[in-house]
Design an enzyme around this catalytic site. Structure first.
Site, PDB file in Angstrom:
ATOM      1  N   ALA A  27     -13.482 -32.320 -56.840  1.00 27.08           N
ATOM      2  CA  ALA A  27     -12.953 -33.063 -57.984  1.00 27.08           C
ATOM      3  C   ALA A  27     -13.903 -34.185 -58.387  1.00 27.08           C
ATOM      4  O   ALA A  27     -14.138 -34.426 -59.574  1.00 27.08           O
ATOM      5  CB  ALA A  27     -11.577 -33.626 -57.638  1.00 27.08           C
ATOM      6  N   SER A  28     -14.439 -34.869 -57.406  1.00 23.66           N
ATOM      7  CA  SER A  28     -15.389 -35.944 -57.687  1.00 23.66           C
ATOM      8  C   SER A  28     -16.597 -35.414 -58.437  1.00 23.66           C
ATOM      9  O   SER A  28     -17.037 -36.002 -59.442  1.00 23.66           O
ATOM     10  CB  SER A  28     -15.823 -36.604 -56.375  1.00 23.66           C
ATOM     11  OG  SER A  28     -16.881 -37.513 -56.582  1.00 23.66           O
ATOM     12  N   ASN A 110      -9.322 -43.726 -45.337  1.00 22.89           N
ATOM     13  CA  ASN A 110     -10.630 -43.756 -44.683  1.00 22.89           C
ATOM     14  C   ASN A 110     -11.003 -45.140 -44.172  1.00 22.89           C
ATOM     15  O   ASN A 110     -12.096 -45.331 -43.651  1.00 22.89           O
ATOM     16  CB  ASN A 110     -11.725 -43.284 -45.641  1.00 22.89           C
ATOM     17  CG  ASN A 110     -11.505 -41.887 -46.147  1.00 22.89           C
ATOM     18  OD1 ASN A 110     -11.436 -41.664 -47.343  1.00 22.89           O
ATOM     19  ND2 ASN A 110     -11.364 -40.932 -45.245  1.00 22.89           N
ATOM     20  N   HIS A 137     -22.450 -44.344 -50.254  1.00 22.16           N
ATOM     21  CA  HIS A 137     -21.618 -45.281 -51.000  1.00 22.16           C
ATOM     22  C   HIS A 137     -20.446 -45.786 -50.171  1.00 22.16           C
ATOM     23  O   HIS A 137     -19.985 -46.916 -50.375  1.00 22.16           O
ATOM     24  CB  HIS A 137     -21.116 -44.632 -52.297  1.00 22.16           C
ATOM     25  CG  HIS A 137     -20.192 -43.472 -52.109  1.00 22.16           C
ATOM     26  ND1 HIS A 137     -20.595 -42.277 -51.562  1.00 22.16           N
ATOM     27  CD2 HIS A 137     -18.865 -43.310 -52.400  1.00 22.16           C
ATOM     28  CE1 HIS A 137     -19.581 -41.436 -51.541  1.00 22.16           C
ATOM     29  NE2 HIS A 137     -18.526 -42.043 -52.028  1.00 22.16           N
ATOM     30  N   GLU A 174     -14.561 -40.981 -40.138  1.00 23.34           N
ATOM     31  CA  GLU A 174     -13.984 -41.124 -41.477  1.00 23.34           C
ATOM     32  C   GLU A 174     -12.556 -41.650 -41.439  1.00 23.34           C
ATOM     33  O   GLU A 174     -11.824 -41.571 -42.436  1.00 23.34           O
ATOM     34  CB  GLU A 174     -14.032 -39.765 -42.194  1.00 23.34           C
ATOM     35  CG  GLU A 174     -15.422 -39.184 -42.318  1.00 23.34           C
ATOM     36  CD  GLU A 174     -16.180 -39.686 -43.532  1.00 23.34           C
ATOM     37  OE1 GLU A 174     -15.584 -39.858 -44.597  1.00 23.34           O
ATOM     38  OE2 GLU A 174     -17.403 -39.913 -43.411  1.00 23.34           O
ATOM     39  N   HIS A 247     -11.856 -33.566 -45.605  1.00 18.49           N
ATOM     40  CA  HIS A 247     -11.090 -34.232 -44.557  1.00 18.49           C
ATOM     41  C   HIS A 247      -9.887 -33.369 -44.191  1.00 18.49           C
ATOM     42  O   HIS A 247      -9.392 -32.594 -45.017  1.00 18.49           O
ATOM     43  CB  HIS A 247     -10.579 -35.598 -45.017  1.00 18.49           C
ATOM     44  CG  HIS A 247     -11.642 -36.621 -45.218  1.00 18.49           C
ATOM     45  ND1 HIS A 247     -11.704 -37.433 -46.324  1.00 18.49           N
ATOM     46  CD2 HIS A 247     -12.690 -36.971 -44.443  1.00 18.49           C
ATOM     47  CE1 HIS A 247     -12.742 -38.231 -46.235  1.00 18.49           C
ATOM     48  NE2 HIS A 247     -13.371 -37.969 -45.107  1.00 18.49           N
ATOM     49  N   CYS A 365      -4.637 -39.957 -49.656  1.00 17.54           N
ATOM     50  CA  CYS A 365      -5.915 -40.669 -49.576  1.00 17.54           C
ATOM     51  C   CYS A 365      -5.732 -42.152 -49.852  1.00 17.54           C
ATOM     52  O   CYS A 365      -6.450 -42.989 -49.300  1.00 17.54           O
ATOM     53  CB  CYS A 365      -6.910 -40.102 -50.586  1.00 17.54           C
ATOM     54  SG  CYS A 365      -7.691 -38.555 -50.105  1.00 17.54           S
TER      55      CYS A 365
END
Length: 443
Positions: A27-28, A110, A137, A174, A247, A365
């Protein structure tokens, strides 16, 4: 003493943009370079927090990071004042500018791994911030995350804060996105399930490398001094990773004695279920979704398994899903069957978190689960608890400080840095966190 699971959601930051930074996050990558709406994203996140709170559940807020990170850009070779650094990065390395401005800390699953006091050797709640070394990032987040967690959970009598693991790919951690606590009831020691994608026998290779290592999960369990007979380390299915399941919380979600999972979540599916039931001391209540019902592409598009499972005050089990699930023709009938059938899921709540979903993160998330007993709840920074009054104040704050459109070019505007710092300086007052950002420190 009764333990209750609190959800601490990451507040979406003013620099929320679509940078396509998440390797393996489909999606990102699909929405890369499109204009984002930080104001809408933050308001959607607040509306979700309000909805969870209105269900009668414990809901808290975690602050965003200060972005763009000018210090990071200087570390990678850009020089001059802030305006020159931003301009050079925009011209020569736009990907690094995007990384420096990432708002990915909104996905607080995360942020850290958390262990309940009922499970730990010293009867304190333990926190280990994630090092997030697999993504440039996100690796920038650890220092501020550590300070934010210490400010939110300040009492040493009740909370133990560990340093992040050493910054090594073999110890890539993570956070809670790959950790689930199960418990037979609200009073007993829980069972910790750590899911990893890579270890010494199965290195992180493939189309989308695994982000969590077994060595990291084992190290966190040791730091928290969890009981070995109630701690499991399970390998994520490589086919899921290859399909874009970066994840475990994108392919399975657990809570209390309930597990909703896809048949391709774990390498040893039935061995995992048996081990969990044995450690729990009773049969795990499971909802198994097959690839025939929901294929991997549909699971990732809808983020069905990135939903939250919660226990309402009356004991009913509720599923919290993104609106994308409701709109997906293959997924919504499966959810309706869950609710209408004889399984453990009693109801469903739907939230629009479209801006987060477009950047690669669903309802699960956005939250860090923190199991707390009554004394520990009272020891949390009181201004971090989500209330109707705080909701109103944060909504007004967002509307005052957030832009309704943001592109990569906007991130190179030095005036934007000033906007963000002014916003976050005010936020730390609203949330009573003190000076957790580097720009607030004396030179």
């Amino acid at each position: 003493m009764k333990t209750q699971e609190a959800n601490f959601d990451g507040l979406v930051g003013p620099s929320h943009h679509f940078g396509g930074l998440g390797v393996g996050n489909l999606a990102s990558q699909a929405n890369k370079a499109q204009a984002s709406n930080p104001r809408e994203a933050a308001l959607q996140g607040l509306a979700k927090m309000a909805g969870v709170s209105e269900l009668g559940l414990l809901q808290g807020v975690l602050p965003p990071q200060a972005r763009p990170d000018i210090h990071f850009l200087r570390q990678v070779g850009f020089n001059g004042n802030d305006a020159k650094v931003l301009a050079q990065a925009r011209r020569d390395a736009p990907g690094l500018l995007s990384a420096a401005a990432s708002a990915a800390s909104m996905w607080s699953a995360n942020a850290a791994t958390v262990s309940a006091s009922a499970d730990t050797w010293d009867s304190r709640v333990h926190f280990t911030p994630a090092n997030l070394v697999s993504q440039a990032h996100r690796a920038l987040e650890t220092e501020t995350t550590t300070l934010a967690l210490r400010a939110t959970f300040p009492a040493e009598r009740f909370f133990a804060h560990h340093p992040a693991l050493p910054r090594s790919t073999q110890l890539a951690d993570e956070g809670a996105a790959n950790h689930t606590r199960f418990a037979a009831d609200d009073h007993t020691c829980g069972v910790s399930l750590f899911v990893y994608g890579a270890d010494l026998q199965y290195p992180a290779t493939g189309r989308f490398p695994a982000r969590q290592t077994r060595l990291a999960s084992e190290a966190v369990a040791r730091q928290h001094r969890l009981r070995s007979d109630r701690t499991l380390f399970v390998r994520q299915h490589p086919d899921a990773i290859a399909a874009g399941v970066f994840h475990n919380d994108v392919i399975a979600v657990g809570h209390a004695d309930v597990l909703l999972y896809h048949e391709y979540a774990f390498v040893d599916e039935f061995g995992t279920l048996e081990a969990l039931s044995n450690a729990l001391g009773q049969p795990l209540r499971t909802v198994r979704i097959t690839a025939e019902q929901v294929d991997m592409a549909a699971a990732i598009q809808s983020y069905l398994f990135n939903s939250q499972i919660v226990t309402l005050p009356d004991g009913r089990i509720q599923l919290i899903v993104a609106k994308d699930c409701e709109e997906h023709p293959a997924v919504w009938p499966v959810i309706q069957d869950m609710v209408d059938g004889p399984g453990p899921i009693d109801g469903v709540s739907v939230f629009d978190v479209r801006q987060s979903m477009r950047n690669g993160g669903g309802p699960a998330c956005l939250r860090l689960r923190v199991p707390l007993n009554e004394d520990e709840q009272a020891a949390v920074n009181p201004d971090s608890w989500f209330t109707p009054a705080l909701h109103r104040e944060l909504e007004a704050w967002v509307k005052q400080h957030y832009r309704d459109r943001l592109t990569l070019t906007d991130l190179a505007d030095p005036g934007f840095v000033t906007e963000v710092h002014e916003a976050l300086d005010r936020l730390t007052v609203i949330l009573g966190l003190g000076s957790i950002y580097s720009f607030q420190q004396a030179p």
